[in-house]
Design a protein around this motif. Structure first.
Motif, PDB file in Angstrom:
ATOM      1  N   ARG A 178       0.781  -1.279   0.129  1.00  0.00           N
ATOM      2  CA  ARG A 178       0.120  -0.109   0.057  1.00  0.00           C
ATOM      3  C   ARG A 178       0.801   1.314   0.023  1.00  0.00           C
ATOM      4  O   ARG A 178       0.583   2.187  -0.844  1.00  0.00           O
ATOM      5  CB  ARG A 178      -0.809   0.009   1.153  1.00  0.00           C
ATOM      6  CG  ARG A 178      -2.227  -1.026   1.195  1.00  0.00           C
ATOM      7  CD  ARG A 178      -2.926  -0.819   2.370  1.00  0.00           C
ATOM      8  NE  ARG A 178      -4.014  -2.104   2.410  1.00  0.00           N
ATOM      9  CZ  ARG A 178      -4.844  -2.173   3.275  1.00  0.00           C
ATOM     10  NH1 ARG A 178      -4.866  -1.303   4.317  1.00  0.00           N
ATOM     11  NH2 ARG A 178      -5.857  -3.141   3.266  1.00  0.00           N
ATOM     12  N   THR A 179       1.885   1.284   0.744  1.00  0.00           N
ATOM     13  CA  THR A 179       2.667   2.365   0.542  1.00  0.00           C
ATOM     14  C   THR A 179       3.306   2.636  -0.611  1.00  0.00           C
ATOM     15  O   THR A 179       3.671   3.935  -1.057  1.00  0.00           O
ATOM     16  CB  THR A 179       3.876   2.172   1.747  1.00  0.00           C
ATOM     17  OG1 THR A 179       3.439   1.677   3.068  1.00  0.00           O
ATOM     18  CG2 THR A 179       4.921   3.194   2.041  1.00  0.00           C
ATOM     19  N   TRP A 180       3.895   1.511  -1.260  1.00  0.00           N
ATOM     20  CA  TRP A 180       4.627   1.889  -2.563  1.00  0.00           C
ATOM     21  C   TRP A 180       3.572   2.327  -3.712  1.00  0.00           C
ATOM     22  O   TRP A 180       3.674   3.095  -4.451  1.00  0.00           O
ATOM     23  CB  TRP A 180       4.830   0.203  -2.972  1.00  0.00           C
ATOM     24  CG  TRP A 180       6.264   0.085  -2.736  1.00  0.00           C
ATOM     25  CD1 TRP A 180       6.551  -1.093  -1.882  1.00  0.00           C
ATOM     26  CD2 TRP A 180       7.579   0.520  -2.979  1.00  0.00           C
ATOM     27  NE1 TRP A 180       7.938  -1.081  -1.394  1.00  0.00           N
ATOM     28  CE2 TRP A 180       8.434  -0.133  -2.024  1.00  0.00           C
ATOM     29  CE3 TRP A 180       7.949   1.558  -3.838  1.00  0.00           C
ATOM     30  CZ2 TRP A 180       9.967   0.380  -2.306  1.00  0.00           C
ATOM     31  CZ3 TRP A 180       9.265   1.966  -3.869  1.00  0.00           C
ATOM     32  CH2 TRP A 180       9.875   1.435  -3.069  1.00  0.00           C
ATOM     33  N   VAL A 181       2.033   1.681  -3.485  1.00  0.00           N
ATOM     34  CA  VAL A 181       1.234   2.182  -4.468  1.00  0.00           C
ATOM     35  C   VAL A 181       0.609   3.768  -4.140  1.00  0.00           C
ATOM     36  O   VAL A 181       0.732   4.649  -4.981  1.00  0.00           O
ATOM     37  CB  VAL A 181      -0.167   1.275  -4.440  1.00  0.00           C
ATOM     38  CG1 VAL A 181      -1.184   1.928  -4.960  1.00  0.00           C
ATOM     39  CG2 VAL A 181      -0.088  -0.017  -4.741  1.00  0.00           C
ATOM     40  N   ALA A 182       0.729   4.208  -2.838  1.00  0.00           N
ATOM     41  CA  ALA A 182       0.457   5.561  -2.660  1.00  0.00           C
ATOM     42  C   ALA A 182       1.464   6.378  -2.878  1.00  0.00           C
ATOM     43  O   ALA A 182       1.125   7.645  -3.610  1.00  0.00           O
ATOM     44  CB  ALA A 182       0.277   5.640  -0.777  1.00  0.00           C
TER      45      ALA A 182
END
Length: 96
Positions: free
Chosen positions: A10-14
């Motif tokens: 999720r951090t990478w996508v954000a």
């Protein structure tokens, strides 16, 4: 050796979404600020150049005579004359 910090999916996508939004915003700002490229002048035929020269001569003569009311009429009687309408409008600012 230290273990690298783990980042969740999720951090990478954000982070990816934020970078994409920043890139799109920067592109839009650059496109809005850039002036359109000037069109290169098209070559004018000798016949049209001569006709424009005749018009300018008549305009100068009318100004010298005090007939600067902005109304002059021009006609072309030579047969098979090239259509210089667009060139004349561009030259005298009527196409703006």
């Amino acid at each position: 050796m230290p273990k690298p910090l783990g980042m969740s999916c999720r951090t990478w996508v954000a982070a990816w979404a934020v970078l994409c939004a920043a890139g799109i915003g920067a592109t839009a700002a650059l496109n809005a600020s850039v002036e359109p490229e000037a069109q290169p002048e098209k070559p004018v035929s000798a016949e049209c150049a001569e006709y424009i020269s005749d018009i300018e001569t008549q305009l100068d003569r009318a100004k010298a005579d005090g007939n600067d009311d902005g109304v002059l009429a021009f006609s072309r009687t030579t047969g098979g004359a090239e259509d210089c309408r667009d060139v004349i409008l561009d030259h005298f600012g009527g196409g703006r």
